[in-house]
Design a protein around this motif. Structure first.
Motif: not given
Length: 271
Positions: A124-130, A203-209, A213-215, A237-239
């Motif tokens: 991806s062009y945005f490869s910094h988003i693993p 993005g976390h399985y158990d935790k709330t945003r 928050n993975d953004g 994508w980045m929100d």
């Protein structure tokens, strides 16, 4: 065995040695092949390029591992063979990534969650988003990917998954205790045609945003094999860059086209 009074072709022997190892190991990196065969990496690179050009092997996007192609397996490929699914989907995911720039995952259902089996994130062009990695567990009820699967899978499968989630002790599965809310969100997903995240999912399985928050934000579309949903492809994508509505307008058609292409290729090999 007949004895031939001629020399064997060393280059061919090397290629077959590499191919045999990939059939036995299922996947391997260049370094793995170097250790297994003792061949120099420069030689292995030429062998790999030759085998790949002939369609005998392919390279997984997520981690660069080399794998033997199902086209030349001793039995016909099956749509429920996940390695075959990845082999079919990988080049399509790569083309999708080139068109939209943002990364995607390919995920399949497990008993009570979705699991990542491929991602085009490294391309991806945005490869910094693993995204991923391979084997990453994705929440079934709060993620776009999980919702896309649950909304479109068969009724018996859906109820079995929900029953497992209702008896789960994991905090991230709390929605399963609210059957009316689940029914509503799945109906909305079917009407929409694609999955979206819940507002509290970061993005976390158990935790709330609020806790994690993975953004990011995501949309997801199922992959069909006939009348069965076998996988889901998302787009992430980045929100802060765009809303769900904006990304749907801009890229949903391309995401849906990619899943249709995967479905067509799966079914063409099945026939």
């Amino acid at each position: 065995m007949r004895e031939y009074k001629v020399k064997t072709i060393r280059a061919l022997d090397r290629g077959l040695e590499v191919l045999d190892y990939l059939h036995r190991s299922r996947n391997a990196s260049l370094h793995d092949l170097h250790l297994a065969t003792g061949l120099p990496k420069a030689t292995l690179t030429r062998v790999i390029a030759t085998l790949e050009a002939r369609g005998l092997i392919w390279q997984r996007l997520a981690d660069g591992a080399f794998m033997a192609s199902h086209t030349y397996q001793p039995r016909p490929p099956q749509v429920n063979d996940e390695n075959f699914l990845v082999e079919v989907a990988s080049p399509i995911l790569e083309r999708l990534c080139q068109k939209v720039n943002w990364p995607s995952i390919l995920a399949v259902p497990r008993l009570d969650h979705m699991e990542v089996i491929e991602t085009n994130s490294p391309r991806s062009y945005f490869s910094h988003i693993p995204l991923g990695p391979i084997g990453f567990r994705v929440n079934m009820l709060r993620s776009a990917t999980g919702r896309a699967y649950l909304a479109f899978c068969g009724a018996a499968e859906r109820e079995a998954v929900l029953q497992r989630l209702r008896t789960s002790n994991e905090p991230g599965n709390y929605l399963a205790q609210r059957p009316e809310a689940v029914a509503t969100l799945l109906e909305e997903t079917r009407n929409r045609g694609y999955g979206i995240r819940t507002e509290d999912f970061g993005g976390h399985y158990d935790k709330t945003r609020r806790e994690f928050n993975d953004g990011r934000d995501s949309i997801a579309v199922p992959v069909w094999a006939g009348e069965e949903v076998v996988a889901v492809v998302n787009l992430t994508w980045m929100d802060k860059v765009a809303s769900v509505e904006q990304m749907v307008k801009k890229h949903l058609a391309q995401l849906s086209q990619a899943t249709r292409e995967i479905s067509v290729r799966l079914m063409s090999h099945e026939q």
